[in-house]
Design a protein around this motif. Structure first.
Motif, short mmCIF file in Angstrom:
data_model
loop_
_atom_site.label_atom_id
_atom_site.label_comp_id
_atom_site.label_asym_id
_atom_site.label_seq_id
_atom_site.Cartn_x
_atom_site.Cartn_y
_atom_site.Cartn_z
N THR A 25 -2.00 14.15 79.98
CA THR A 25 -1.49 13.38 80.30
C THR A 25 -1.38 12.17 78.80
N ALA A 26 -0.63 12.26 79.28
CA ALA A 26 0.16 11.26 77.99
C ALA A 26 0.38 9.24 77.86
N LEU A 27 1.06 9.28 79.25
CA LEU A 27 1.78 8.07 79.70
C LEU A 27 0.73 8.20 81.95
N SER B 177 3.91 13.85 80.31
CA SER B 177 2.89 14.75 80.13
C SER B 177 3.23 15.27 79.32
N PHE B 178 2.73 16.02 78.50
CA PHE B 178 2.60 17.29 77.81
C PHE B 178 2.18 18.87 78.26
N GLY B 179 2.25 19.30 78.80
CA GLY B 179 1.69 20.45 79.73
C GLY B 179 1.21 19.88 80.72
N ASN C 277 -6.57 5.50 68.95
CA ASN C 277 -5.54 6.86 68.77
C ASN C 277 -5.97 7.39 70.07
N GLY C 278 -4.60 8.05 69.70
CA GLY C 278 -4.40 9.22 71.18
C GLY C 278 -4.20 8.34 72.50
N ALA C 279 -4.01 7.31 72.40
CA ALA C 279 -3.68 5.92 73.98
C ALA C 279 -2.69 6.27 74.11
N GLY C 280 -1.38 6.50 73.31
CA GLY C 280 -0.19 6.79 74.29
C GLY C 280 1.04 6.36 73.81
N LYS C 281 0.82 5.00 72.47
CA LYS C 281 1.37 3.88 72.17
C LYS C 281 2.51 4.48 71.28
N SER C 282 3.12 6.30 70.47
CA SER C 282 3.43 6.98 69.84
C SER C 282 4.89 7.69 70.88
N THR C 283 4.21 7.90 71.79
CA THR C 283 4.84 9.10 73.14
C THR C 283 5.37 7.48 73.90
N MET C 284 4.94 6.18 74.19
CA MET C 284 6.13 5.04 74.82
C MET C 284 7.38 4.66 74.20
N GLY D 164 -0.71 20.44 66.02
CA GLY D 164 0.48 19.64 66.07
C GLY D 164 0.35 18.98 67.49
N SER D 165 -0.09 19.32 68.75
CA SER D 165 -0.65 18.89 70.09
C SER D 165 -1.37 17.39 70.25
N LEU D 166 -2.74 17.44 68.99
CA LEU D 166 -4.14 16.33 68.91
C LEU D 166 -3.50 15.05 68.85
N SER D 167 -4.19 14.06 68.09
CA SER D 167 -3.67 13.23 68.56
C SER D 167 -4.25 13.12 66.34
N GLY D 168 -3.38 11.70 66.58
CA GLY D 168 -3.39 11.94 64.61
C GLY D 168 -5.51 11.56 64.32
#
Ligand SMILES: Nc1ncnc2c1ncn2[C@@H]1O[C@H](COP(=O)(O)OP(=O)(O)O)[C@@H](O)[C@H]1O
Ligand SMILES: [Mg+2]
Lengths: 331, 504
Positions: free
Chosen positions: B28-30, B23-25, B49-56, B407-411
């Motif tokens: 929860t991203a994943l 999670s970021f702050g 978008n925002g599903a957490g792919k890039s974070t993973m 910057g903390s928003l998804s694309g």
């Protein structure tokens, strides 16, 4: 202010010098430090604007020098001064000097925004040009007279703060010079414009991401050009007050002010990459600089070593800033 | 678990993540994600978008290291601390947001930090250029290694970055949205390269919103939704419909969206902006177009056909040297983006990062374009936040907060913020370059809905895209652009994807 590292540096320095010297931590000396800072402070206000947009102005000290000399050039000088000058009424001399600063600022702004010369190079050239102006106007001589308003603001006392009685039993005062008042006015006005006006917001946004500002329809060139003009005007005012403060107008008199002003802005925590910082940071930076310069005079060390130590302290302050910033960004 | 059984020839997994949460702050991203990658497989990863792919992927590539869960590489539990660490474990990633140096040459970018040196210890330019050229040629590309990286189209920059990852000898190669910016022939080349890498035994994780691409190239597909893994299955057992259903968690939508369109150009509507035979002296020449109030005009063309230049010229960023531009019938010439904005032109560039301030709060991002209309001298943040809240509600921007850093928003949400900049006071002309590129189905639908509602309010809209689907779903008329000029115009009747491809 988001970055407290410069404040901690300042407090640490004050504590250190207070223990190292018995004459450092006195009210008298505190005002001394502030007095010594006020000319640099006026320049630093303009420079803060420039650095916030991620540009630089290396001509500030040279411009201050040239404008100080210009105002003297248009004032009647005593008989023993051997300058072929053009005396005018005081207020005309001041206006001509301000116009000269404006012209310098506009040329710098045009070079950077219209022609596209990097500010580092453009202001380096401007530094040389302003030095040339100084040289031509005084031709190696020294001028001593200025319009009355300049003399007053540069070296006059605004009021005195009573601090009880001195050793001889007489009432003692701390004189507050007009330069301090002018410097404070510049700092306050500079702060208000940056934080509370639309123009100030543009400065931060242009400094933060120039491309994004442009694609949002902000006139980036106008903003950058205008900060260069503001900086030249601040330098000009500082230069006029400076010559009165020193009591003489001559070449190369302001040479140390360039590094001092840049150091004050950057040590205070304003980012050279733009978009972060402000006048609050610059005030802290000025105080750090003032405490270092003044404090070193109060302790017993080799005066040739002082120059080196001063550089090292400033370097340390910068390193602490960078680490504090990294810590904050990762945390 | 089918996951474990589908290992290729029973080989042990190359990479195995179990119970990963991040999670970021407060966000929860994943959530408790499992993921396995086998040697020699191409693994497709999809999700909105925002599903957490890039974070993973950033966890796998050592960018994020404070996460919960276990990561094993070749069966050994590992925690990577940096991209350098990842490289040492032969993991390389081509990021969605490129990490190239635009000022340096292509060759320098390929060899960044590892330039070949002569015996004297200085950079061996001829050798570096030669090797870079060979490496890039092995990807089927013909790019001048001495060209500045910034002058290449984004799609090619991504491929150059891929060649850098290949050069580093990575065994696990992560591609985050590599085909968003590529033209069909470039995608085919990329796929050939990926298949070759697979045959060498390397493994690839491939993220894309183009489900056709993912289904065509991958051996297995994993679907993410809302930070959770929904399913991992073999590609041959999946259909596009099924994948979409997993992605959005609701019934399938019309699959034929964007395959064809009925154009409805209406010549009775007033012309707002007209270009006549304009040219920039380089890419654009003899280009003419008319934009009408209440219409969406689509400009289709492959990358490099001059759309980028056209969009910039309209927004005062690129000077036009020839031809005339008329706004409401009066000749105009924009010398700056500020001038274009004041005249009523709004522009959304293809790369949203170009108009967003990542570290600034959402409300300052929205208000920057309208400061002169909402404030006289002093700024009033309360007013800016009130306006921004309205846009957040209308556009369903998530999370619905005005003060968090952009910057903390998804694309997809960043794209909505970019669009919101221009919505407080409606522009006369809205120029959109690739408005839905790199977005998932849900966000795409939102953007399409918003753009159409702006058209219905009377804005003259220009949509530039290299994706036929985008043009066909949005446009009332279409101009096909080729080599900087008009190749064909369609203003009424039915047109199909094939018509566009044939004309370009
Ligand atoms: N550096 C970050 N700081 C804060 N939040 C982030 C950061 N990176 C991603 N997120 C959040 O994590 C979630 C997942 O984002 P991401 O992995 O980029 O999604 P995807 O790649 O699937 O579109 C989003 O809600 C996003 O806002
Ligand atoms: Mg992503």
């Amino acid at each position: 202010m988001r970055n407290i590292a410069p404040v901690i540096t300042l407090i640490a320095l004050v504590i250190f010098f207070s223990f190292a010297s018995s004459t450092f931590f006195t009210l008298d000396n505190a005002f001394n430090i502030i007095r010594q800072l006020s000319i640099t402070g006026i320049i630093a206000v303009g420079l803060t604007y420039v650095i916030l947009t991620a540009e630089i102005d290396l001509s500030v000290a040279a411009v201050a020098n040239a404008i100080g000399i210009t105002v003297a050039y248009f004032t009647i000088q005593p008989d023993y001064v051997n300058i072929a000058n053009v005396p005018m009424q005081g207020w005309i001399a001041v206006i001509l000097a301000l116009l000269a600063a404006l012209a310098i600022g506009l040329v710098t702004a045009g070079g950077i925004t219209i022609i596209g010369i990097p500010s580092f190079i453009m202001t380096l050239a401007m530094m040389q040009i302003a030095n040339g102006m100084s040289a031509l106007l005084v031709r190696g001589q020294i001028a001593y007279s200025y319009p009355e308003i300049v003399t007053t603001l540069g070296s006059g006392t605004a009021f005195r703060i009573p601090i009880g009685v001195d050793a001889a039993g007489k009432a003692a005062f701390i004189p507050i010079g007009w330069t301090i008042i002018v410097c404070l006015a510049f700092l306050v006005a500079g702060h208000i414009v940056l934080k509370y006006t639309r123009y100030g917001r543009y400065i931060y946004m242009v400094g933060g991401n120039r491309e994004a500002a442009e694609y949002s329809g902000v006139n980036v060139k106008l903003i950058i050009g205008s900060v260069m003009v503001i900086c030249a005007m601040c330098s000009g005012v500082a230069g006029m007050l400076g010559v009165a403060y020193f009591g003489s107008a001559q070449q190369n008199q302001f040479d140390t002010f360039l590094l001092d002003a840049i150091a004050a802005v950057v040590v205070g925590g304003t980012s050279l990459f733009g978009g972060r910082g402000g006048i609050g940071n610059t005030i802290i930076g000025l105080l750090v600089l003032g405490v270092v310069n003044n404090g070193l005079d109060h302790i017993q060390i080799d005066s040739f070593l002082k120059i080196l130590i001063r550089g090292l302290i400033l370097l340390a302050a910068l390193i602490i800033n960078i680490y504090a910033q990294k810590l904050r960004e990762s945390g | 678990m089918t996951d474990e059984q589908s290992g290729r020839g029973g080989a042990p997994p190359l990479l195995e993540l179990t119970g990963v949460s991040k999670s970021f702050g407060g966000v929860t991203a994943l959530r408790d994600v499992d993921f396995t990658l086998y040697p020699g497989e191409i693994h497709g990863l999809v999700g909105e978008n925002g599903a957490g792919k890039s974070t993973m992927m950033k966890i796998i590539a050592g960018v994020h290291h404070d996460f919960e869960g276990v990561m094993k590489i070749r069966g050994v539990e590992t925690r990577l601390r940096s991209a350098r660490d990842a490289l040492a474990s032969s993991i390389g990633m081509v990021h969605q947001e490129l990490s190239i140096v635009p000022e340096l040459s292509v060759a320098e970018n390929v060899f960044l930090g590892k330039q070949p040196l002569t015996t004297l210890g200085i950079v061996d330019w001829p050798r570096m250029n030669r090797e870079a050229k060979a490496l890039i040629a092995s990807l089927g590309l013909d790019i001048d290694p001495a060209a500045a990286m910034g002058t290449l189209p984004v799609g090619l920059q991504q491929l150059v970055e891929l060649s850098r990852v290949l050069f580093s000898g990575a065994q696990i190669i992560i591609l985050d949205e590599p085909t968003s910016a590529l033209s069909p022939p470039e995608i085919r080349q990329l796929f050939d390269v990926l298949r070759r890498l697979r045959s060498e035994g390397r493994s690839i994780i491939f993220i894309s919103h183009f489900l056709d691409d993912v289904l065509a190239i991958s051996d297995r597909v994993t679907v993410f939704r809302n930070g959770k893994k929904v399913i991992t299955d073999e590609t041959r057992k999946l259909t596009k419909d099924a994948v979409i259903a997993h992605m959005i968690g609701r019934g399938s939508i019309d699959m034929h969206m964007g395959e064809d369109a009925m154009l409805a150009g209406d010549d009775s509507k007033p012309v707002v902006l007209s270009l006549e035979n304009v040219g920039d002296g380089r890419t654009l020449h003899d280009f003419s177009i008319e934009l009408r109030a209440g219409e969406i005009t689509g400009v289709y063309g492959f990358m490099g056909s001059g759309q980028i230049e056209l969009a910039r010229a309209l927004f005062g960023k690129l000077p036009l040297r020839r031809g005339s531009v008329k706004l409401d019938g009066k000749p105009v010439r924009f010398r700056s983006t500020a001038g274009a904005r004041k005249a009523g032109i709004a522009f959304l560039p293809e790369n949203r990062q170009m108009m967003l301030f990542r570290t600034e709060p959402v409300f300052k991002n929205v208000s920057i374009a309208i400061l002169d209309r909402i404030h006289r001298l002093l700024v009033k943040p309360a007013e800016e936040k009130r306006i921004t809240e309205g846009h957040i509600k209308d556009l369903q921007i998530r999370p619905p907060r005005t003060e968090i850093a952009l910057g903390s928003l998804s694309g997809g949400n960043q794209q909505k913020v970019a669009l919101a900049k221009w919505l407080t006071h409606l522009p006369k002309v809205l120029v959109l370059s690739e408005p839905t590129r790199g977005m998932d189905v849900g966000a795409k639908e939102d953007v399409i809905r918003i753009v159409k509602s702006l058209r219905d309010k009377g804005v003259a809209i220009l949509v530039l895209s290299a994706e036929p689907e985008t043009i066909l779903t949005l446009a009332d008329r279409v101009t096909v652009m080729k080599k900087g000029t008009v190749a064909r115009q369609f203003s009424s009747g039915k047109i199909e994807k094939a018509d566009l491809l044939a004309a370009a």
